[in-house]
Write a protein that holds these residues in place. Sequence first.
Motif, PDB file in Angstrom:
ATOM      1  N   GLY A 185       0.819  -1.208   0.000  1.00 42.55           N
ATOM      2  CA  GLY A 185       0.000   0.000   0.000  1.00 42.55           C
ATOM      3  C   GLY A 185       0.845   1.246   0.000  1.00 42.55           C
ATOM      4  O   GLY A 185       0.566   2.215  -0.707  1.00 42.55           O
ATOM      5  N   MET A 243       1.006   4.098  -2.871  1.00 41.97           N
ATOM      6  CA  MET A 243       0.735   5.490  -2.537  1.00 41.97           C
ATOM      7  C   MET A 243       1.871   6.383  -3.036  1.00 41.97           C
ATOM      8  O   MET A 243       1.653   7.463  -3.591  1.00 41.97           O
ATOM      9  CB  MET A 243       0.560   5.639  -1.019  1.00 41.97           C
ATOM     10  N   ASN A 250      -6.026   2.572  -0.477  1.00 38.82           N
ATOM     11  CA  ASN A 250      -5.465   2.422   0.870  1.00 38.82           C
ATOM     12  C   ASN A 250      -6.463   1.756   1.824  1.00 38.82           C
ATOM     13  O   ASN A 250      -6.092   0.917   2.653  1.00 38.82           O
ATOM     14  CB  ASN A 250      -5.041   3.782   1.422  1.00 38.82           C
TER      15      ASN A 250
END
Length: 250
Positions: free
Chosen positions: A6, A10, A61
């Motif tokens: 994640g 990101m 997320n």
Amino acid sequence: MLESTGRLLMGTTSRVIITTVLSFVITVNGSRRLGAFDIVFDPTNYSQNLLTAARALEQINNQVRSLENQAHSLLNQAKHLASLPTSVIGQLTSTINQMNSLIGEAKNVSFDVQTTQRDFQRIYPRQYAAAISSDKMVQDATTRWDNSYDGLKQSLTLQSAIVSTLDQDGQTLRTLMSRSSAAVGSLQAQQSGNELLALQIKQSLQAQALMATQARADSLRAAEQQASAAAARERFIRFIGDGHAYAGGR
């Protein structure tokens, strides 16, 4: 691992957004010409696209965090469902069976209610009738002595068997306490508690068996003394007779 993925996603998305922002910086104050076309920067459209990208990133997320929570939940469920690798129930059952076997070796006056009542009335009479022969009284006295001897022997044997398991019970207790402290889930903790309870019940049964055999030995000994007194009284009466044999000596 899911959390690292994640964070990587990101970071990549952020770099894309920053690159996009920089590519449009040169056109913030106007427009530039590319060939025959004019490229016009639309702040409103750009802001909307940027907001859409940020929302998409936040949704990703959230999905990553949801997967992580599910993974942790599955791991916890697996821990709570894990059983103990070994058990002491077989060992405790074997000890109880051995104790029951020793109790079952009771001879003559056993622990059976009906058999005990019948044998006690026959071998331990309250008094002897005149028709009972002296040989029968001697035979009964021998049987009573044998019963007392066997009762004491059984009680001492059971005592020895119980004492011999004390070290084993101590080791079992330490093992169960260690398992209870190191339990990884509710099932292992519950199993450890149940086995600790089984150990306590086993020791209680041993104590009851010891009390029963000791009380039996004491009762047989007391009954022997009472029956022997009754036999001695009858033999004395037969020896004295009606007293006529001693009348001439006065």
